[in-house]
Design a protein around this motif. Structure first.
Motif, short mmCIF file in Angstrom:
data_model
loop_
_atom_site.label_atom_id
_atom_site.label_comp_id
_atom_site.label_asym_id
_atom_site.label_seq_id
_atom_site.Cartn_x
_atom_site.Cartn_y
_atom_site.Cartn_z
N ILE A 1 0.84 -1.20 0.00
CA ILE A 1 0.00 0.00 0.00
C ILE A 1 0.87 1.25 0.00
O ILE A 1 0.59 2.22 -0.72
CB ILE A 1 -0.95 -0.01 1.21
CG1 ILE A 1 -2.03 -1.08 1.05
CG2 ILE A 1 -1.62 1.36 1.40
CD1 ILE A 1 -2.91 -1.27 2.26
N TYR A 2 1.94 1.23 0.80
CA TYR A 2 2.85 2.38 0.88
C TYR A 2 3.52 2.66 -0.47
O TYR A 2 3.58 3.81 -0.92
CB TYR A 2 3.90 2.10 1.95
CG TYR A 2 4.90 3.22 2.16
CD1 TYR A 2 4.47 4.53 2.39
CD2 TYR A 2 6.27 2.98 2.16
CE1 TYR A 2 5.38 5.56 2.60
CE2 TYR A 2 7.18 3.99 2.37
CZ TYR A 2 6.73 5.28 2.59
OH TYR A 2 7.63 6.30 2.79
N VAL A 3 4.00 1.60 -1.12
CA VAL A 3 4.64 1.76 -2.43
C VAL A 3 3.65 2.33 -3.44
O VAL A 3 3.97 3.24 -4.21
CB VAL A 3 5.20 0.40 -2.92
CG1 VAL A 3 5.66 0.51 -4.38
CG2 VAL A 3 6.36 -0.05 -2.04
N MET A 4 2.41 1.80 -3.43
CA MET A 4 1.39 2.29 -4.35
C MET A 4 1.04 3.75 -4.07
O MET A 4 0.83 4.54 -4.99
CB MET A 4 0.14 1.42 -4.25
CG MET A 4 0.32 0.01 -4.81
SD MET A 4 -1.15 -1.04 -4.56
CE MET A 4 -2.31 -0.23 -5.66
N LEU B 1 0.94 12.26 -0.24
CA LEU B 1 2.30 11.71 -0.27
C LEU B 1 3.01 11.99 1.05
O LEU B 1 3.64 11.10 1.63
CB LEU B 1 3.08 12.33 -1.43
CG LEU B 1 4.57 11.95 -1.54
CD1 LEU B 1 4.73 10.47 -1.81
CD2 LEU B 1 5.24 12.77 -2.63
N CYS B 2 2.88 13.23 1.54
CA CYS B 2 3.58 13.63 2.77
C CYS B 2 3.09 12.87 3.98
O CYS B 2 3.88 12.33 4.76
CB CYS B 2 3.43 15.14 3.00
SG CYS B 2 4.39 16.15 1.86
N TYR B 3 1.77 12.78 4.16
CA TYR B 3 1.39 12.12 5.40
C TYR B 3 1.38 10.60 5.31
O TYR B 3 1.38 9.92 6.33
CB TYR B 3 0.12 12.72 6.03
CG TYR B 3 -1.24 12.36 5.54
CD1 TYR B 3 -1.82 11.14 5.84
CD2 TYR B 3 -2.00 13.29 4.86
CE1 TYR B 3 -3.11 10.84 5.44
CE2 TYR B 3 -3.30 13.00 4.46
CZ TYR B 3 -3.84 11.76 4.76
OH TYR B 3 -5.12 11.48 4.36
N SER B 4 1.49 10.06 4.08
CA SER B 4 1.80 8.63 3.96
C SER B 4 3.21 8.36 4.50
O SER B 4 3.44 7.37 5.21
CB SER B 4 1.72 8.18 2.50
OG SER B 4 0.41 8.19 2.03
N CYS B 5 4.14 9.25 4.16
CA CYS B 5 5.52 9.11 4.62
C CYS B 5 5.66 9.39 6.12
O CYS B 5 6.59 8.91 6.77
CB CYS B 5 6.44 10.05 3.84
SG CYS B 5 6.55 9.64 2.07
N VAL B 6 4.75 10.16 6.68
CA VAL B 6 4.77 10.45 8.11
C VAL B 6 4.24 9.27 8.91
O VAL B 6 4.74 8.99 10.02
CB VAL B 6 3.93 11.72 8.42
CG1 VAL B 6 3.69 11.87 9.93
CG2 VAL B 6 4.62 12.96 7.88
N ILE B 7 3.26 8.54 8.37
CA ILE B 7 2.55 7.52 9.14
C ILE B 7 3.04 6.09 8.86
O ILE B 7 3.37 5.34 9.78
CB ILE B 7 1.03 7.59 8.84
CG1 ILE B 7 0.47 8.96 9.24
CG2 ILE B 7 0.30 6.47 9.57
CD1 ILE B 7 0.64 9.31 10.69
N ILE B 8 3.08 5.68 7.60
CA ILE B 8 3.24 4.26 7.29
C ILE B 8 4.60 3.67 7.69
O ILE B 8 4.65 2.54 8.19
CB ILE B 8 2.95 3.99 5.79
CG1 ILE B 8 1.54 4.47 5.43
CG2 ILE B 8 3.07 2.49 5.48
CD1 ILE B 8 1.13 4.25 4.00
N PRO B 9 5.74 4.37 7.50
CA PRO B 9 7.01 3.77 7.92
C PRO B 9 7.03 3.32 9.38
O PRO B 9 7.55 2.24 9.70
CB PRO B 9 8.03 4.89 7.66
CG PRO B 9 7.44 5.65 6.52
CD PRO B 9 5.97 5.64 6.79
N ARG B 10 6.44 4.12 10.27
CA ARG B 10 6.37 3.73 11.68
C ARG B 10 5.49 2.49 11.88
O ARG B 10 5.77 1.65 12.73
CB ARG B 10 5.84 4.89 12.51
CG ARG B 10 6.89 5.88 12.94
CD ARG B 10 7.76 5.30 14.03
NE ARG B 10 8.91 6.14 14.30
CZ ARG B 10 9.90 5.79 15.10
NH1 ARG B 10 9.89 4.62 15.69
NH2 ARG B 10 10.92 6.59 15.31
N LEU B 11 4.42 2.40 11.11
CA LEU B 11 3.55 1.22 11.18
C LEU B 11 4.31 -0.02 10.75
O LEU B 11 4.21 -1.08 11.38
CB LEU B 11 2.32 1.43 10.30
CG LEU B 11 1.39 0.22 10.11
CD1 LEU B 11 0.80 -0.23 11.44
CD2 LEU B 11 0.29 0.55 9.13
#
Length: 310
Positions: A34-37, A71-81
């Motif tokens: 999902i993150y990559v997409m 794009l920005c808040y995907s990078c803020v949230i998903i890596p930590r998940l």
């Protein structure tokens, strides 16, 4: 803004989405996909809009900003998940407050950018002859600037109120990110002001855009019903359908999570509902807006041909 910590807690542990060992690896690959997409989709749409002059219109200007925010808040949230699926996810107090700020900033931005997009569709359908005058580059810039200012003010209010709390012994956050409800549960001081501020900020960020969206789409619906040509009606509905889907997904899940007097009561439900607008929404939006959009198809075709030829 200096992040000052008056509590005894210097770091937090994020529990993540689930504690079931059998689900950790499958969920890691699911959310990694999902993150990559989300990154590829939103970044691709941003590049496409920049490279194609015929997409330099108000509609795509706001879509550009929507993709940037997603794009920005995907990078803020998903890596930590993703970290929480692989190992114990420890986050420092400063990192937690920083994540909370940028998460709040981008989510509030999205509320108002979606509102700007609804206003753009209202002008395009209800006042087509005045469209270029009303939606001038200067007006579009002012509307976008207001969205980012509202995001900054709301995020600052949340973080400043959170920093006044004292966290004593318990530092385990029952969530996959530093969000307001689970943090309030850990405080050993009164959270009344925080709950009040959260209710006001979230209430304004949902109520004002929702009212604007309702009025805009009421006018749009009236205008479409007065169009005699069925083909023209279908085209008008088509230009609004993508936005309506995005609005329902985002505002529905956000309102369910935050728009209640006591936000710390059902954290398990909150975690599930936040997945929709923090993870699923940013991944789906580029595809929602591009799959049935002929302008995007033409732009993509031209860009690919240009790259292949050169």
């Amino acid at each position: 803004m200096t992040i000052r910590n008056d509590s005894s807690v210097t770091e937090f542990m994020l529990l993540g989405l689930t504690q079931q060992p059998d689900l950790q690896l499958p969920l890691f690959f699911l959310f990694f996909g999902i993150y990559v997409m989300a990154v590829v989709g939103n970044l691709g749409l941003i590049v496409l809009i920049i490279l194609n002059p015929h997409l330099h219109t108000p509609m795509y200007y706001f879509l550009f900003n929507l993709s940037f925010v997603d794009l920005c808040y995907s990078c803020v949230i998903i890596p930590r998940l993703l970290i929480s699926f692989m190992k114990q996810n420890i986050i420092s107090y400063a990192e937690c407050m920083t994540q909370l700020f940028f998460f709040s900033f981008f989510v509030i931005d999205e509320c108002y950018i979606l509102t700007c997009m609804a206003y753009d569709r209202y002008v395009a359908i209800c006042k087509p002859l005045l469209y270029k005058v009303i939606m001038s580059p200067q007006i579009c810039l002012v509307l976008t600037a207001c969205a980012y200012v509202m995001g900054f003010v709301g995020a600052t209010a949340h973080v400043v109120c959170m920093m006044r709390l004292i966290f004593c012994d318990n530092n385990i956050i029952n969530h996959y990110m530093c969000d307001i409800p689970p943090l309030l549960q850990l405080s050993c001081t009164s959270t009344y002001i925080n709950e009040l501020v959260a209710f006001i900020v979230v209430g304004i960020s949902i109520a004002v855009p929702s009212l604007t969206l309702f009025v805009s789409y009421s006018q749009i619906l009236c205008s479409i019903l007065h169009i005699r040509s069925s083909r023209a009606r279908s085209k008008a509905f088509s230009t609004c359908s993508s936005h309506i889907i995005t609005v329902c997904l985002f505002f529905g899940s956000a309102a369910f999570t935050y728009f209640k007097p006591f936000p710390g009561e059902s954290l398990a439900q909150n975690k599930v509902s936040t997945v929709f607008y923090t993870i699923v929404g940013p991944m789906m939006n580029p595809f929602i807006y591009s799959l049935r959009n002929k302008d995007v198809h033409v732009a993509l075709s031209k860009t690919l041909k240009r790259n292949i030829l050169y």
